[in-house]
Design a protein around this motif. Structure first.
Motif, PDB file in Angstrom:
ATOM      1  N   UNK A 118       0.827  -1.206   0.000  1.00 55.46           N
ATOM      2  CA  UNK A 118       0.000   0.000   0.000  1.00 55.46           C
ATOM      3  C   UNK A 118       0.862   1.256   0.000  1.00 55.46           C
ATOM      4  N   UNK A 119       1.931   1.231   0.801  1.00 55.03           N
ATOM      5  CA  UNK A 119       2.809   2.408   0.865  1.00 55.03           C
ATOM      6  C   UNK A 119       3.545   2.630  -0.450  1.00 55.03           C
ATOM      7  N   UNK A 120       3.905   1.540  -1.134  1.00 54.89           N
ATOM      8  CA  UNK A 120       4.680   1.660  -2.367  1.00 54.89           C
ATOM      9  C   UNK A 120       3.812   1.936  -3.588  1.00 54.89           C
ATOM     10  N   UNK A 121       2.641   1.295  -3.649  1.00 52.09           N
ATOM     11  CA  UNK A 121       1.855   1.305  -4.887  1.00 52.09           C
ATOM     12  C   UNK A 121       0.469   1.913  -4.744  1.00 52.09           C
ATOM     13  N   UNK A 122      -0.083   1.828  -3.539  1.00 47.31           N
ATOM     14  CA  UNK A 122      -1.475   2.218  -3.384  1.00 47.31           C
ATOM     15  C   UNK A 122      -1.687   3.709  -3.409  1.00 47.31           C
ATOM     16  N   UNK A 123      -2.830   4.167  -3.920  1.00 47.08           N
ATOM     17  CA  UNK A 123      -3.151   5.599  -3.878  1.00 47.08           C
ATOM     18  C   UNK A 123      -3.513   6.008  -2.457  1.00 47.08           C
ATOM     19  N   UNK A 124      -3.404   7.290  -2.189  1.00 48.34           N
ATOM     20  CA  UNK A 124      -3.802   7.800  -0.869  1.00 48.34           C
ATOM     21  C   UNK A 124      -5.302   7.640  -0.701  1.00 48.34           C
ATOM     22  N   UNK A 125      -5.712   7.334   0.514  1.00 45.63           N
ATOM     23  CA  UNK A 125      -7.137   7.198   0.786  1.00 45.63           C
ATOM     24  C   UNK A 125      -7.822   8.559   0.641  1.00 45.63           C
ATOM     25  N   UNK A 126      -9.064   8.559   0.158  1.00 41.34           N
ATOM     26  CA  UNK A 126      -9.775   9.839   0.031  1.00 41.34           C
ATOM     27  C   UNK A 126     -10.106  10.416   1.402  1.00 41.34           C
ATOM     28  N   UNK A 127     -10.229  11.723   1.449  1.00 41.84           N
ATOM     29  CA  UNK A 127     -10.570  12.398   2.698  1.00 41.84           C
ATOM     30  C   UNK A 127     -12.027  12.096   3.039  1.00 41.84           C
ATOM     31  N   UNK A 128     -12.310  11.540   4.232  1.00 44.25           N
ATOM     32  CA  UNK A 128     -13.710  11.246   4.586  1.00 44.25           C
ATOM     33  C   UNK A 128     -14.442  12.519   4.977  1.00 44.25           C
TER      34      UNK A 128
END
Length: 252
Positions: A118-128
């Motif tokens: 997740x840290x290497x490839x995943x996009x940032x989580x959307x702001x809730x």
């Protein structure tokens, strides 16, 4: 039964692992329990590794939680997250003595793989939205606490969730430190209640505080000379490989 004594080779290896974990935390601001538990789990049962990690984790994260002036803001914004993390840790760790140590090590490996990927490839989580944050915050705290109770690692989904809240840097750092302290303290209570924290391991946990802080001091010195982003990527790649190995070794 968890052994309570260490020979010289064991003591040197464990001290080196904690110094390395402290160095990573000193440079990157994270990684002591994650690096330490991953490496310790290669040679000893995970519950023993979790017991060894208790005092260094609490000591370094108390400093992280109290340093700066955002403690009150962090407590106000994250109070339900922290309470749920405490409950999740106590519930999950409450029966750890009955769990298969190899399955726990494999779970730690899977957690390392997921968090590193997740840290290497995943996009940032959307702001809730504020409404979603109200009910998602305790959910994320509970899940993070439960995983910490089973593996000793309070990183997923705690870190990406707090990042998604777009907290001010001081609030993020102190909030994450508070979460780690809460989860580790609850883990200590659960381990002690099940007889998994004998005096020998308690003394060993005290002894490795010094190499941990030595590693952190070295890491803070290196931070000025190393590109932090590249260092974080290297650490995450190493954790990804270590996690995959733990999964393959314990479930293969």
């Amino acid at each position: 039964m968890i052994p309570a004594a260490f020979d010289l080779a064991d003591a040197l290896l464990v001290s080196a692992i904690f110094a390395l974990g402290g160095l990573v935390k000193g440079v990157a601001g994270f990684g002591l329990p994650t690096v330490g538990l991953g490496l310790l789990a290669l040679s000893r049962p995970l519950p023993e590794a979790m017991a060894l990690m208790l005092l260094p984790t609490v000591a370094t994260n108390v400093w992280q939680a109290l340093a700066g002036g955002a403690l009150r803001a962090a407590l106000r914004r994250l109070r339900w997250f922290l309470l749920a993390a405490a409950a999740g840790t106590l519930v999950a760790a409450g029966n750890i003595s009955k769990a298969d140590a190899e399955v726990l090590s494999a779970l730690l490996g899977a957690l390392l793989v997921v968090s590193s990927s997740s840290a290497l490839l995943g996009p940032r989580w959307p702001v809730p939205s504020p409404r979603r944050e109200l009910w998602l915050s305790p959910v994320m705290g509970g899940i993070s606490g439960a995983l910490a109770g089973l593996t000793g690692s309070f990183i997923t989904p705690a870190a990406p969730w707090l990042a998604a809240l777009r907290l001010p840097p001081d609030v993020f750092v102190q909030g994450f430190g508070l979460g780690a302290v809460v989860a580790t303290a609850c883990l200590a209570v659960a381990l002690a209640g099940q007889g998994l924290l004998p005096p020998g391991l308690g003394l060993a946990s005290v002894a490795v505080v010094a190499p941990t802080f030595l590693g952190m001091a070295t890491g803070r010195g290196l931070r000025r000379r190393l590109p932090e982003t590249r260092f974080r990527q290297v650490v995450q790649c190493c954790l990804l490989a270590l996690g995959a190995y733990l999964v393959a070794r314990n479930l293969g």
